[in-house]
Motif scaffolding. Structure first.
Motif, short mmCIF file in Angstrom:
data_model
loop_
_atom_site.label_atom_id
_atom_site.label_comp_id
_atom_site.label_asym_id
_atom_site.label_seq_id
_atom_site.Cartn_x
_atom_site.Cartn_y
_atom_site.Cartn_z
N UNK A 197 0.85 -1.19 0.00
CA UNK A 197 0.00 0.00 0.00
C UNK A 197 0.88 1.23 0.00
N UNK A 198 0.57 2.19 -0.88
CA UNK A 198 1.41 3.38 -1.04
C UNK A 198 0.53 4.61 -1.23
N UNK A 199 0.85 5.70 -0.53
CA UNK A 199 0.25 6.99 -0.84
C UNK A 199 1.02 7.59 -2.01
N UNK A 200 0.68 8.81 -2.39
CA UNK A 200 1.39 9.43 -3.51
C UNK A 200 2.01 10.77 -3.11
N UNK A 201 2.12 11.02 -1.80
CA UNK A 201 2.75 12.25 -1.36
C UNK A 201 1.98 12.99 -0.28
N UNK A 202 0.99 12.32 0.31
CA UNK A 202 0.23 12.92 1.41
C UNK A 202 0.31 12.09 2.69
N UNK A 203 0.99 10.95 2.63
CA UNK A 203 1.28 10.19 3.83
C UNK A 203 0.22 9.19 4.24
N UNK A 217 -2.32 -6.46 3.59
CA UNK A 217 -1.23 -5.78 2.88
C UNK A 217 0.10 -6.21 3.50
N UNK A 218 1.08 -6.50 2.65
CA UNK A 218 2.35 -7.07 3.11
C UNK A 218 3.38 -6.02 3.49
N UNK A 219 3.26 -4.81 2.92
CA UNK A 219 4.24 -3.75 3.17
C UNK A 219 3.57 -2.40 2.97
N UNK A 220 4.18 -1.38 3.58
CA UNK A 220 3.65 -0.02 3.50
C UNK A 220 4.73 0.89 2.93
N UNK A 221 4.34 1.74 1.96
CA UNK A 221 5.20 2.83 1.49
C UNK A 221 4.52 4.11 1.95
N UNK A 222 5.12 4.81 2.92
CA UNK A 222 4.42 5.93 3.55
C UNK A 222 4.15 7.08 2.59
N UNK A 223 5.06 7.32 1.63
CA UNK A 223 4.91 8.39 0.63
C UNK A 223 4.34 9.65 1.27
N UNK A 224 5.10 10.19 2.22
CA UNK A 224 4.64 11.34 2.99
C UNK A 224 4.78 12.65 2.25
N UNK A 225 4.32 13.71 2.90
CA UNK A 225 4.39 15.05 2.34
C UNK A 225 5.80 15.61 2.48
N UNK A 226 6.09 16.59 1.65
CA UNK A 226 7.38 17.26 1.72
C UNK A 226 8.14 17.25 0.41
N UNK A 227 7.62 16.51 -0.57
CA UNK A 227 8.28 16.45 -1.88
C UNK A 227 7.36 16.96 -2.96
N UNK A 249 -4.83 25.33 -2.99
CA UNK A 249 -5.20 25.32 -1.57
C UNK A 249 -4.59 24.14 -0.85
N UNK A 250 -4.55 22.97 -1.52
CA UNK A 250 -4.09 21.74 -0.88
C UNK A 250 -2.66 21.36 -1.27
N UNK A 251 -1.91 22.35 -1.76
CA UNK A 251 -0.55 22.09 -2.23
C UNK A 251 0.35 21.52 -1.14
N UNK A 252 0.11 21.89 0.11
CA UNK A 252 0.97 21.44 1.21
C UNK A 252 0.21 20.59 2.21
N UNK A 253 -0.76 19.86 1.74
CA UNK A 253 -1.59 18.99 2.59
C UNK A 253 -0.86 17.66 2.81
N UNK A 254 -0.95 17.16 4.03
CA UNK A 254 -0.45 15.80 4.27
C UNK A 254 0.36 15.66 5.53
N UNK A 255 0.82 14.43 5.74
CA UNK A 255 1.61 14.06 6.91
C UNK A 255 3.08 13.98 6.51
N UNK A 256 3.98 14.65 7.24
CA UNK A 256 5.41 14.57 6.90
C UNK A 256 5.92 13.13 6.94
N UNK A 257 6.83 12.84 6.06
CA UNK A 257 7.38 11.49 5.93
C UNK A 257 7.92 10.96 7.26
#
Length: 349
Positions: A197-203, A217-227, A249-257
């Motif tokens: 399971x992977x996010x795309x940049x919001x964590x 799910x066997x593994x997690x890819x956190x794909x957090x915010x900040x990139x 508005x939501x350009x910086x939305x998400x959980x830091x990696x």
């Protein structure tokens, strides 16, 4: 009769747009960071190590890697994407690092572009991840389509990317996420390869990770915010002022990696964990691993290099490996395992 062709053309055009926008426009997060700047390694001026003895190899999902690196999911489905994926795969093979491809939905809709993803011939020994959007399970995709994309890549695992914010902003986005967890659980029980399971940049939060792991799910890819901000990417593709405004508005939305790594590791000490989202160099990678990740994924740096040449990709891989090795040497750790358990990374108060 024309609908499938129209849909596949739209998907293919979107893939080309994504590459162009990521390479040409400022789509990086600016107000939110990956969170790693809150940590610092304790320097050891007397490491008591021979630099030549440092070993940054590891295993992930049972496969040996020469370094804890993942070339994160990026692209496929266009002529340019085929060249990029070939360059990435050849370098992944040379350095024995993992690689994911971009969403293969376009290959399901338009089988003639499947070859743009089919990189196993360039990377026979590499840990390869196929990729589909999880939400497609609510849009007539099922086990057969997932098996198809795994087969195209001869993949070792399937990434299901989860991207509600992107779908909200994307023109004609797929926004029915109702009941997805049960469908993910059913897929995990039937698919012959592991599901990541992977996010795309919001964590991914610890609470959601716990549900995904319970679903199989066997593994997690956190794909957090900040990139890269996919809200900003989609705002560049907006077809009306509303979509453009939402993206900004939501350009910086998400959980830091960093926050994703520590919170998930606290509730799942042994889950295979990938850190990605705003990682830009080997110091970031080493910090993510010291926080609890097993491997780390980078997309934008590899995309920029692959758009230039295979040589540029190889040079980037060598720099990242040298940077990770330098962190181990200057903290007195000979292996990634030692780094993880050394306490060398300290939070800055």
């Amino acid at each position: 009769m024309n609908a499938p062709t129209n849909i596949s053309a739209q998907t293919q055009n979107r893939k080309a747009d994504h590459i162009r926008i990521c390479l040409e426009e400022d789509v990086q997060s600016h107000q939110i960071t990956n969170g790693l700047e809150r940590y610092r390694f304790t320097h050891s001026c007397l490491p008591e190590l021979n630099h030549d003895d440092i070993d940054i190899s590891t295993t992930f999902l049972g496969k040996h890697l020469g370094a804890p690196l993942l070339i994160s999911s990026m692209t496929g489905g266009t002529e340019q994407a085929a060249i990029i994926n070939q360059r990435l795969a050849q370098v992944a093979q040379r350095y024995k690092i993992a690689m994911g491809v971009g969403s293969q939905r376009v290959a399901v809709e338009k089988p003639q572009v499947a070859d743009t993803f089919a990189v196993r011939k360039y990377a026979p020994d590499v840990l390869l991840f196929a990729n589909l959007g999880a939400v497609q399970l609510n849009y007539k995709y099922g086990l057969d389509e997932c098996l198809r994309v795994v087969d195209i890549l001869e993949a070792d695992a399937l990434i299901l990317h989860i991207n509600p914010l992107q779908e909200c902003i994307q023109p004609k986005g797929d926004t029915n996420f109702r009941g997805l967890l049960d469908k993910i659980s059913d897929l995990c029980s039937k698919l012959p390869v592991p599901v990541i399971a992977k996010e795309v940049g919001n964590g991914i939060s610890a609470a959601i990770a716990q549900k995904l792991l319970a679903a199989g799910v066997a593994a997690i890819d956190v794909a957090g915010a900040g990139g890269t901000s996919w809200a900003k990417v989609e705002s560049e593709r907006a077809e009306n002022p509303l979509q453009r405004r939402l993206g900004r508005t939501f350009a910086d939305w998400g959980l830091p990696t960093a926050e994703c790594i520590t919170s998930i590791r606290a509730i799942a000490p042994n889950v295979p964990l990938i850190a990605s989202g705003g990682l830009r160099h080997g110091l970031d990678i080493a910090a993510a691993i010291a926080l609890g990740a097993d491997i780390a994924g980078l997309a934008m740096p590899f995309l920029q290099a692959a758009a230039t040449s295979e040589t540029a990709v190889a040079e980037l891989a060598e720099v990242l490996i040298a940077e990770i090795t330098t962190v181990l040497f200057c903290t007195g750790n000979a292996t990634l395992y030692q780094l993880k358990h050394s306490g060398s990374l300290q939070r800055i108060e």
